[in-house]
Every structure is written in structure tokens, then in C-alpha cells.
Design an enzyme around this catalytic site. Structure first.
Site, mmCIF file in Angstrom:
data_model
loop_
_atom_site.group_PDB
_atom_site.id
_atom_site.type_symbol
_atom_site.label_atom_id
_atom_site.label_comp_id
_atom_site.label_asym_id
_atom_site.label_seq_id
_atom_site.Cartn_x
_atom_site.Cartn_y
_atom_site.Cartn_z
ATOM 1 N N ALA A 1 -4.570 23.412 -10.883
ATOM 2 C CA ALA A 1 -5.403 24.404 -10.198
ATOM 3 C C ALA A 1 -5.652 25.613 -11.076
ATOM 4 O O ALA A 1 -4.845 26.557 -11.113
ATOM 5 C CB ALA A 1 -4.751 24.806 -8.882
ATOM 6 N N PRO B 1 -13.151 30.683 -7.187
ATOM 7 C CA PRO B 1 -14.562 30.906 -6.841
ATOM 8 C C PRO B 1 -15.271 31.844 -7.828
ATOM 9 O O PRO B 1 -16.431 31.635 -8.169
ATOM 10 C CB PRO B 1 -14.482 31.524 -5.439
ATOM 11 N N GLY C 1 -14.817 30.357 -13.123
ATOM 12 C CA GLY C 1 -14.996 28.949 -13.465
ATOM 13 C C GLY C 1 -14.892 28.774 -14.973
ATOM 14 O O GLY C 1 -13.794 28.655 -15.516
ATOM 15 N N ILE D 1 -10.488 21.835 -6.432
ATOM 16 C CA ILE D 1 -9.271 21.256 -7.027
ATOM 17 C C ILE D 1 -9.131 19.778 -6.638
ATOM 18 O O ILE D 1 -8.993 19.443 -5.454
ATOM 19 C CB ILE D 1 -8.012 22.057 -6.617
ATOM 20 N N ARG E 1 -34.629 -10.804 -13.514
ATOM 21 C CA ARG E 1 -35.827 -10.297 -12.840
ATOM 22 C C ARG E 1 -37.079 -10.675 -13.643
ATOM 23 O O ARG E 1 -37.188 -10.315 -14.832
ATOM 24 C CB ARG E 1 -35.724 -8.772 -12.704
ATOM 25 N N GLU F 1 -13.643 19.891 -16.179
ATOM 26 C CA GLU F 1 -12.755 20.128 -17.341
ATOM 27 C C GLU F 1 -13.492 20.893 -18.444
ATOM 28 O O GLU F 1 -13.347 20.603 -19.635
ATOM 29 C CB GLU F 1 -12.119 18.823 -17.838
ATOM 30 N N GLY F 2 -14.280 21.880 -18.013
ATOM 31 C CA GLY F 2 -15.076 22.677 -18.937
ATOM 32 C C GLY F 2 -16.461 22.079 -19.043
ATOM 33 O O GLY F 2 -16.604 20.920 -19.444
ATOM 34 N N THR F 3 -17.485 22.850 -18.654
ATOM 35 C CA THR F 3 -18.848 22.316 -18.726
ATOM 36 C C THR F 3 -19.188 22.009 -20.181
ATOM 37 O O THR F 3 -18.509 22.476 -21.108
ATOM 38 C CB THR F 3 -19.887 23.334 -18.192
HETATM 39 C C1 LIG Z 1 -15.672 17.512 -8.393
HETATM 40 C C2 LIG Z 1 -15.003 18.612 -9.136
HETATM 41 C C3 LIG Z 1 -13.638 18.510 -9.413
HETATM 42 C C4 LIG Z 1 -12.996 19.559 -10.091
HETATM 43 N N1 LIG Z 1 -11.642 19.485 -10.292
HETATM 44 C C5 LIG Z 1 -10.988 20.576 -10.798
HETATM 45 C C6 LIG Z 1 -9.560 20.598 -10.874
HETATM 46 O O1 LIG Z 1 -8.869 19.625 -10.546
HETATM 47 N N2 LIG Z 1 -8.953 21.738 -11.321
HETATM 48 C C7 LIG Z 1 -9.663 22.833 -11.706
HETATM 49 O O2 LIG Z 1 -9.049 23.824 -12.064
HETATM 50 N N3 LIG Z 1 -11.020 22.847 -11.647
HETATM 51 C C8 LIG Z 1 -11.687 21.736 -11.205
HETATM 52 N N4 LIG Z 1 -13.068 21.747 -11.137
HETATM 53 C C9 LIG Z 1 -13.793 22.936 -11.541
HETATM 54 C C10 LIG Z 1 -14.635 22.738 -12.800
HETATM 55 O O3 LIG Z 1 -13.815 22.658 -13.920
HETATM 56 C C11 LIG Z 1 -15.616 23.930 -12.845
HETATM 57 O O4 LIG Z 1 -16.584 23.676 -11.832
HETATM 58 C C12 LIG Z 1 -16.276 24.094 -14.194
HETATM 59 O O5 LIG Z 1 -15.321 24.513 -15.150
HETATM 60 C C13 LIG Z 1 -17.416 25.122 -14.162
HETATM 61 O O6 LIG Z 1 -17.093 26.274 -13.472
HETATM 62 P P1 LIG Z 1 -18.112 26.811 -12.354
HETATM 63 O O7 LIG Z 1 -18.368 25.689 -11.429
HETATM 64 O O8 LIG Z 1 -17.539 28.045 -11.778
HETATM 65 O O9 LIG Z 1 -19.443 27.133 -13.125
HETATM 66 P P2 LIG Z 1 -19.808 28.501 -13.905
HETATM 67 O O10 LIG Z 1 -18.703 28.864 -14.826
HETATM 68 O O11 LIG Z 1 -20.251 29.505 -12.915
HETATM 69 O O12 LIG Z 1 -21.028 28.039 -14.764
HETATM 70 C C14 LIG Z 1 -22.351 27.907 -14.247
HETATM 71 C C15 LIG Z 1 -23.271 27.483 -15.389
HETATM 72 O O13 LIG Z 1 -23.271 28.486 -16.413
HETATM 73 C C16 LIG Z 1 -22.906 27.911 -17.647
HETATM 74 N N5 LIG Z 1 -22.143 28.874 -18.447
HETATM 75 C C17 LIG Z 1 -21.079 29.590 -18.052
HETATM 76 N N6 LIG Z 1 -20.624 30.354 -19.054
HETATM 77 C C18 LIG Z 1 -21.410 30.082 -20.117
HETATM 78 C C19 LIG Z 1 -21.447 30.540 -21.475
HETATM 79 N N7 LIG Z 1 -20.547 31.409 -21.944
HETATM 80 N N8 LIG Z 1 -22.420 30.071 -22.284
HETATM 81 C C20 LIG Z 1 -23.336 29.156 -21.836
HETATM 82 N N9 LIG Z 1 -23.333 28.695 -20.567
HETATM 83 C C21 LIG Z 1 -22.394 29.147 -19.718
HETATM 84 C C22 LIG Z 1 -22.059 26.705 -17.290
HETATM 85 O O14 LIG Z 1 -22.036 25.760 -18.336
HETATM 86 C C23 LIG Z 1 -22.788 26.190 -16.060
HETATM 87 O O15 LIG Z 1 -23.878 25.408 -16.441
HETATM 88 C C24 LIG Z 1 -13.734 20.687 -10.501
HETATM 89 C C25 LIG Z 1 -15.104 20.761 -10.250
HETATM 90 C C26 LIG Z 1 -15.732 19.756 -9.573
HETATM 91 C C27 LIG Z 1 -17.205 19.893 -9.281
#
Ligand SMILES: Cc1cc2nc3c(=O)[nH]c(=O)nc-3n(C[C@H](O)[C@H](O)[C@H](O)COP(=O)(O)OP(=O)(O)OC[C@H]3O[C@@H](n4cnc5c(N)ncnc54)[C@H](O)[C@@H]3O)c2cc1C
Length: 388
Positions: free
Chosen positions: A128, A132, A135, A161, A272, A372-374
Site C-alpha cells: 500500500a 488519493p 500517485g 490497493i 475465417r 507499478e508506476g505509469t
Molecule cells: C487496478 C489498479 C491496481 C493498483 N494496485 C496498487 C497496489 O497494489 N498498491 C499501490 O500502492 N498502488 C496500486 N495502484 C496505483 C497505481 O500504481 C497508480 O494508479 C499509478 O502509480 C498512477 O498514480 P495515479 O493513478 O495517482 O495517477 P497520477 O500520478 O495522478 O498520474 C496521472 C497522469 O499524469 C502522468 N504523470 C504524472 N506525473 C508525471 C510526470 N512527472 N511526468 C509526466 N507525466 C506524469 C501519469 O503518467 C498519468 O498519465 C493500482 C492502480 C490500479 C488502477
């Protein structure tokens, strides 16, 4: 594909294990995948079977009840499971994500207590980090932990999570020093019945619907002082060291989903018929098939290479692999999204129908460039290493 895995350096026992995983995925996972997606229920029965077959023991050292498999074997197992059901692959993926910080930073007592339970699949684990308001910028987290006598009191919330509400132990990252930035974050092992710990919103998701994703709420939640993982202030380092090692698992999940979609679409193309011949005979289709096959193999090489570097780093502590791990996650997930999209296109209108698995795979694979990090964050990691 099974035989090709041998060329990536698996020994006989490892190859045998992968064959068992593949057979299990074919016989037990594949027939359940559509129903798991439709019901949105965690596949408890498959989790039990995976535990019995020792799949959940793969990521854990043998000294703590695991079977100490290489990282390469773990990613291959995730790939094989994801080829049939992304949600089921996440049972192993999430156990690896949450177990890794305990393997890396737990003290002997913590390792002896938690790891055998995770390896046997008696307990599920969660990791975790995300909040909110925090991220991608996880270091800006707001959840706090304040020491009071021999306990820490946690307040705040985490969201999105995986295994939230299901895990018996959660690695929770919280701020112990508000002035110290990322050095003021500490990792805690929080058990399900800790007073003040509760499960909030359960998310309804586009894909990986058999994996439970929830909010976790801490309201004056008390954990013993010895529930700290590593030392106070080590939390951010622990979080990042974990993700460096587990991102190849997400990459392998993406790869597996795409491989499954590709194989399904190939069979379809051969059967097909339009314009008097199988659509596989159209050169326009064949060019796409060639590109998809090549891109998948390139992704596979990056994923396996990252896993092999992680394995080597056990003997070579100075070996760096953040960049390779991020490359594998970024490239494999983007390739997978593209491949699944094209595979769906190969089925024409049928691809859009829920009777066929492609639309589920299309929804499932879309998580892999996000969690795990976008992939934007992966690009930052790759560029940072390149510019060092
Ligand atoms: C199904 C699911 C399971 C998950 N499981 C877990 C878990 O087990 N544990 C856990 O801790 N988290 C978990 N997550 C969270 C996930 O890791 C986050 O959603 C992700 O890291 C992105 O954070 P955010 O959603 O707040 O997006 P944000 O950080 O708000 O980002 C929004 C957009 O802005 C972009 N962005 C942000 N900062 C930058 C930058 N510096 N430069 C360029 N672009 C940027 C992002 O790439 C994204 O496209 C889960 C998420 C989902 C959807």
C-alpha cells in the site's frame, strides 16, 4: 513457446516447473477466465490450487518456506498464467509485489513469521503505497505514523490497493517525519485485524476484474513498534527497491496477455474465410502478424533480461537494473496494448463481442502501462539512468 523457454537458460527443474504452470493454466485457468471477469470475484479456488502446486512459493527463499526460484522463473510463471487469465496471474504478481519488501528488508523474526504463510498461500499480502493525492508522486504521501510508547499510530488512507480487504498482511508506507521529505517515510507491516484499520471503497474496474482493488483506511490504527520494516525513514527506499524488482512481473503479465491474444487471433485468421480464402492468406494481414510476432519477442527479451539481471544482482550487489526493469515494463506493456488491439481487429466484429476473449484481454491489458508506476514514470527512470 514452452520449448523455446529452454533457450533462455532454464535448467531441467525450472523447465519442468514452467511446464506445470502452463498445463495448469490450460486446464484449470483458461476455462474459468471469462467467468472470473464477469463475476468480478477473486478466484479463491485457483489460489488454493496454485498454493498446493507451490506456485506461490516461487518468489520466496527456501529458508523461509519458499522454493527460492529465480526471478526469471517467476516472470515466466506470471507470463504463462496471464496468457490465460490476467486476474489469476495477479494472484502470483501481488504476492510477489508485497512479499518482496519483506524478503529484502525484513528482520529474521519477520521473515520467519510472514514468508512461510505467504509462500504456502495461507495468507495473501498487499502493498500500500498509493494515496488519493499521491500517485506518481508517491513521496508526497500524507498518511502519518506517530510513535506513542511502544506503538505507532497510523492515520490516513491508501487507495487502488490490490488485494485490499483480502490480505492478512499489508506493507503500508507512512510518514514518520513530516519535515524529512522522502527520508521521512517508513514501511510498516500491518495485519488485517489491527485496531483502526479498515477497508473503504471497493473499486469497479475496466479489467483485471477478478483482482480486488480497494481503499484502505487508517483511523488511529495502532501497530506495535516492531512492525517496522527496515529502519524508520527507510520506507521510500524500500518502496522503490521493491518496484525495481517487481516491474518485470507487470511486464510479464502484459506479455502473457498479448501472447494469449495473438495465439487466439492466429487461429481465427486461419479459419475465417472472406473473399474466397482464409484471411490469414492476405498479405496485409501477414505483415501485421510479422510485426506483432517480432515485437512480442523483443519485449520478451527485455523482460527476461531484466529478470536475469535481478537474479545476478544477488551475487553482485553493485549491479544496477532500474533502467532495464523500467524498459521492460514500458516496452512490454505498450507492445502488449498494441498487439491485443490488433488481435481484436483480426476478429472484426466478433472481437468486439463478449462471447470471444479478445475484448476481455483488451480491457485487462490496459492496466499494465498504468500500475507499478505509469509508463511516463518509467520514462523518467530510464532517462535518469541514461543521463547519469
Ligand atoms: C487496478 C489498479 C491496481 C493498483 N494496485 C496498487 C497496489 O497494489 N498498491 C499501490 O500502492 N498502488 C496500486 N495502484 C496505483 C497505481 O500504481 C497508480 O494508479 C499509478 O502509480 C498512477 O498514480 P495515479 O493513478 O495517482 O495517477 P497520477 O500520478 O495522478 O498520474 C496521472 C497522469 O499524469 C502522468 N504523470 C504524472 N506525473 C508525471 C510526470 N512527472 N511526468 C509526466 N507525466 C506524469 C501519469 O503518467 C498519468 O498519465 C493500482 C492502480 C490500479 C488502477
Amino acid at each position: 513457446m514452452t520449448s523455446r523457454k529452454a533457450s533462455y537458460g532454464l535448467n531441467e527443474d525450472e523447465q519442468e516447473m514452467i511446464n506445470v504452470v502452463r498445463e495448469f493454466a490450460e486446464q484449470h485457468v483458461a476455462p474459468r477466465a471469462a467467468e472470473i471477469d464477469q463475476s468480478g470475484q477473486f478466484p479463491w479456488d485457483l489460489k488454493e490450487q496454485m498454493a498446493e502446486l507451490d506456485f506461490l512459493a516461487l518468489p520466496f527463499p527456501s529458508a523461509y518456506g519458499g522454493i527460492g526460484a529465480s526471478d526469471l522463473l517467476v516472470v515466466m510463471a506470471v507470463e504463462e498464467l496471464a496468457r490465460r487469465c490476467a486476474s489469476t496471474s495477479l494472484v502470483l504478481g501481488a504476492q510477489t509485489l508485497a512479499g518482496t519488501p519483506i524478503v529484502l528488508f525484513g528482520n529474521e523474526q519477520q521473515k520467519h513469521y510472514y514468508l512461510p504463510r505467504l509462500a504456502k498461500g495461507e495468507w495473501l499480502a498487499a502493498y500500500a503505497l498509493t494515496e488519493p493525492e499521491a500517485g506518481s508522486d508517491a513521496g508526497s504521501m500524507r498518511t502519518t505514523a506517530v510513535k506513542k510508547g511502544d506503538v505507532y499510530v497510523l492515520n490516513g488512507s491508501k487507495h487502488f490497493i490490490t488485494n485490499g480487504g483480502l490480505a492478512q498482511v499489508t506493507v503500508v508506507f507512512a510518514r514518520t517525519d513530516p519535515q524529512a521529505g522522502t527520508r521521512g517515510i517508513t514501511a510498516f507491516l500491518v495485519e488485517k485485524d489491527a485496531p483502526g484499520f479498515s477497508v473503504g471503497k471497493v473499486e469497479h474496474k475496466m479489467g483485471i476484474r477478478g483482482s480486488q482493488t480497494t481503499e484502505l483506511v487508517f483511523t488511529d490504527c495502532e501497530v506495535p513498534a516492531d512492525a517496522i520494516l527496515g529502519r524508520e525513514g527507510d520506507g521510500f527506499k524500500i518502496a522503490m527497491a521493491t518496484l525495481d524488482r517487481t516491474r518485470p512481473c507487470v511486464a510479464a503479465q502484459a506479455l502473457g496477455i498479448a501472447q494469449g491474444a495473438f495465439e487466439y487471433a492466429l487461429e481465427y485468421l486461419k479459419t475465417r474465410t472472406q473473399f474466397g480464402k482464409p484471411i490469414a492468406d492476405q498479405q496485409g494481414i501477414q505483415f501485421m502478424v510479422a510485426e506483432m510476432a517480432t515485437e512480442l519477442e523483443a519485449a520478451r527479451l527485455l523482460v527476461y533480461r531484466a529478470a536475469m539481471l535481478i537474479d545476478r544482482s544477488q551475487d553482485e550487489p553493485d549491479l544496477r537494473f532500474s533502467q532495464e526493469s523500467a524498459m521492460a515494463k514500458m516496452y512490454a506493456s505498450e507492445t502488449a496494448v498494441r498487439v491485443v488491439d490488433r488481435a481484436l481487429q483480426f476478429l472484426g466484429g466478433y472481437g468486439y463481442m463478449t462471447e470471444y476473449p479478445l475484448e476481455r484481454m483488451y480491457r485487462d491489458v490496459r492496466i499494465t502501462p498504468i500500475y507499478e508506476g505509469t509508463n511516463q514514470i518509467q520514462r523518467l527512470v530510464i532517462a535518469r539512468e541514461a543521463l547519469r
